[in-house]
Motif scaffolding. Structure first.
Motif, PDB file in Angstrom:
ATOM      1  N   GLU A  66       0.892  -1.188  -0.080  1.00 57.99           N
ATOM      2  CA  GLU A  66      -0.151   0.005  -0.102  1.00 57.99           C
ATOM      3  C   GLU A  66       0.861   1.180  -0.081  1.00 57.99           C
ATOM      4  O   GLU A  66       1.979   1.217   0.676  1.00 57.99           O
ATOM      5  CB  GLU A  66      -0.874   0.013   1.205  1.00 57.99           C
ATOM      6  N   GLN A 125       0.698   6.049  -0.970  1.00 52.45           N
ATOM      7  CA  GLN A 125       0.040   7.192  -0.875  1.00 52.45           C
ATOM      8  C   GLN A 125      -1.058   7.286  -1.947  1.00 52.45           C
ATOM      9  O   GLN A 125      -0.500   7.166  -2.980  1.00 52.45           O
ATOM     10  CB  GLN A 125       1.061   8.369  -0.655  1.00 52.45           C
ATOM     11  N   THR A 172      -4.328  -0.481  -1.865  1.00 60.10           N
ATOM     12  CA  THR A 172      -4.228   0.459  -0.799  1.00 60.10           C
ATOM     13  C   THR A 172      -5.734   0.416  -0.378  1.00 60.10           C
ATOM     14  O   THR A 172      -6.142   0.083   1.074  1.00 60.10           O
ATOM     15  CB  THR A 172      -3.739   1.800  -0.887  1.00 60.10           C
ATOM     16  N   THR A 210      -7.016  -3.073   0.982  1.00 60.81           N
ATOM     17  CA  THR A 210      -6.698  -3.268   2.519  1.00 60.81           C
ATOM     18  C   THR A 210      -7.358  -2.603   3.483  1.00 60.81           C
ATOM     19  O   THR A 210      -7.742  -3.237   4.481  1.00 60.81           O
ATOM     20  CB  THR A 210      -4.895  -2.911   2.580  1.00 60.81           C
ATOM     21  N   ASN A 259       3.369  -2.712   7.072  1.00 62.63           N
ATOM     22  CA  ASN A 259       3.613  -1.316   6.235  1.00 62.63           C
ATOM     23  C   ASN A 259       2.550  -0.654   7.151  1.00 62.63           C
ATOM     24  O   ASN A 259       1.922   0.246   6.624  1.00 62.63           O
ATOM     25  CB  ASN A 259       2.452  -1.630   4.963  1.00 62.63           C
ATOM     26  N   VAL A 273       2.369   3.367   6.395  1.00 58.78           N
ATOM     27  CA  VAL A 273       1.509   3.954   5.520  1.00 58.78           C
ATOM     28  C   VAL A 273       0.074   3.586   6.187  1.00 58.78           C
ATOM     29  O   VAL A 273      -0.850   4.717   6.324  1.00 58.78           O
ATOM     30  CB  VAL A 273       1.495   3.264   4.164  1.00 58.78           C
ATOM     31  N   LEU A 274      -0.216   2.494   6.518  1.00 60.83           N
ATOM     32  CA  LEU A 274      -1.732   2.155   7.010  1.00 60.83           C
ATOM     33  C   LEU A 274      -2.033   2.826   8.281  1.00 60.83           C
ATOM     34  O   LEU A 274      -3.272   3.513   8.437  1.00 60.83           O
ATOM     35  CB  LEU A 274      -1.955   0.651   7.217  1.00 60.83           C
ATOM     36  N   TYR A 304      -3.264   6.591   7.503  1.00 60.91           N
ATOM     37  CA  TYR A 304      -4.846   6.526   7.106  1.00 60.91           C
ATOM     38  C   TYR A 304      -5.814   6.093   8.143  1.00 60.91           C
ATOM     39  O   TYR A 304      -6.688   6.813   8.174  1.00 60.91           O
ATOM     40  CB  TYR A 304      -4.751   5.290   5.941  1.00 60.91           C
TER      41      TYR A 304
END
Length: 320
Positions: A159, A161, A186, A189, A286, A289-290, A293
């Motif tokens: 995943e 941006q 992304t 997920t 990850n 990133v996650l 979010y």
């Protein structure tokens, strides 16, 4: 790394599972990973009831594959559902066909999608909107199973941006092969995490299988690209069947499928509860990133966007 021999030994134990497991495969055509996973599951499982989806133009060829599987395991019941998963509106037809005959669904494997290198394409539907629509509609059947499992074959752990102002990449200026792949993976997920949080008995694996030698990979060669560490379709299918059936990838306290092979440690879930798994069967972290979010509730924005797209597709269908 989960050695291939370990995977093969685990898959032989699929034959010891209770008879009558129900499985749905979307995207198990065109000699791909999904087809390989279907083949390995069908060959081992005792008296499974399997549903496989094929587009009208590939239905005849896929039926020939299914006929061969019926011969290799005479206890297998396999039903072909003809539908085009690039059309989100077709998903309701697929789910209705399964719900008409079944009261539970043990395993749902989705591997639909293709690599497009130019122009706008329906890959966002086949990779994201259609599979997630199916998963949402199948929840009553999945929750009725003893140990329900979703295996999504895409790019778990990769995943990145997104363009949050254009999640659907409707502006041609925002579209590219890479952006479409990133958005699909992304959003997949984030939405799968939403499903597992609301359905705690449901185990969800989002798998990045790496380069697998399939007809779709030929497009890479056309553009002068040669992905490293390629694996055969047979190995891809072998590992897919393992991920779909091994209790190594079951949510805590809810096993019920093939016991985890000895010598293997457990795998971690994402912060949102999904197993993000690499080509070797190990977890991918990850959270860089996650987590961001989730903290900004982008997952809720993605889900709202997804429901809006589904509603638009339904409205267009009604207009026809």
């Amino acid at each position: 790394m989960v050695a291939l021999q370990t995977v093969l030994r685990s898959n032989t134990n699929i034959a010891r599972l209770p008879s009558g497991l129900v499985a749905l495969f979307i995207g198990a055509t065109s000699s791909g990973i999904g087809e390989g996973t279907l083949e390995h599951f069908a060959q081992h499982a005792p008296a499974p009831r399997i549903y496989s989806v094929a587009r009208p133009q590939s239905a005849a060829a896929h039926e020939a594959v299914l006929a061969s599987l019926r011969k290799s395991n005479p206890t297998t019941t396999i039903t072909l559902i003809t539908a085009d998963i690039s059309l989100v509106s077709e998903i309701d037809k697929i789910v209705a066909a399964v719900r008409q005959k079944e009261t539970k669904l043990d395993i749902f494997v989705t591997s639909g999608g293709f690599m497009a290198f130019e122009g706008l394409d329906p890959s966002m539907s086949t990779r994201y909107y259609s599979p997630l629509r199916a998963a949402q509609l199948l929840l009553p059947l999945l929750n009725a199973a003893l140990s329900p499992r979703i295996l999504a074959v895409l790019a778990g752990g990769h995943e990145a941006q997104m363009n949050e102002d254009d999640l659907g990449l409707r502006d041609p200026a925002n579209w590219s092969y890479w952006n479409a792949a990133v958005h699909a993976a992304t959003m997949c997920t984030l939405s799968l995490e939403r499903l597992t949080r609301r359905n705690p008995r449901l185990s969800i694996v989002h798998w990045y299988p790496g380069p697998v030698v399939t007809p779709g990979l030929a497009k890479w060669y056309k553009y002068g690209l040669t992905p490293p560490n390629q694996r055969s379709q047979d190995e891809g299918g072998t590992r897919g069947a393992f991920l779909a059936t091994s209790d190594r990838y079951a949510v805590h306290g809810h096993g019920g499928l093939v016991p985890m092979p000895g010598g293997l440690g457990g795998v971690n879930k994402s912060g949102g509860g999904v197993f993000l798994v690499d080509a070797d069967g190990e977890s991918i972290d990850n959270e860089g990133v996650l987590a961001g979010y989730r903290e900004r509730a982008v997952d809720a924005v993605v889900w709202s966007h997804t429901e809006k797209v589904w509603a638009e597709c339904a409205a267009r269908k009604d207009e026809l």
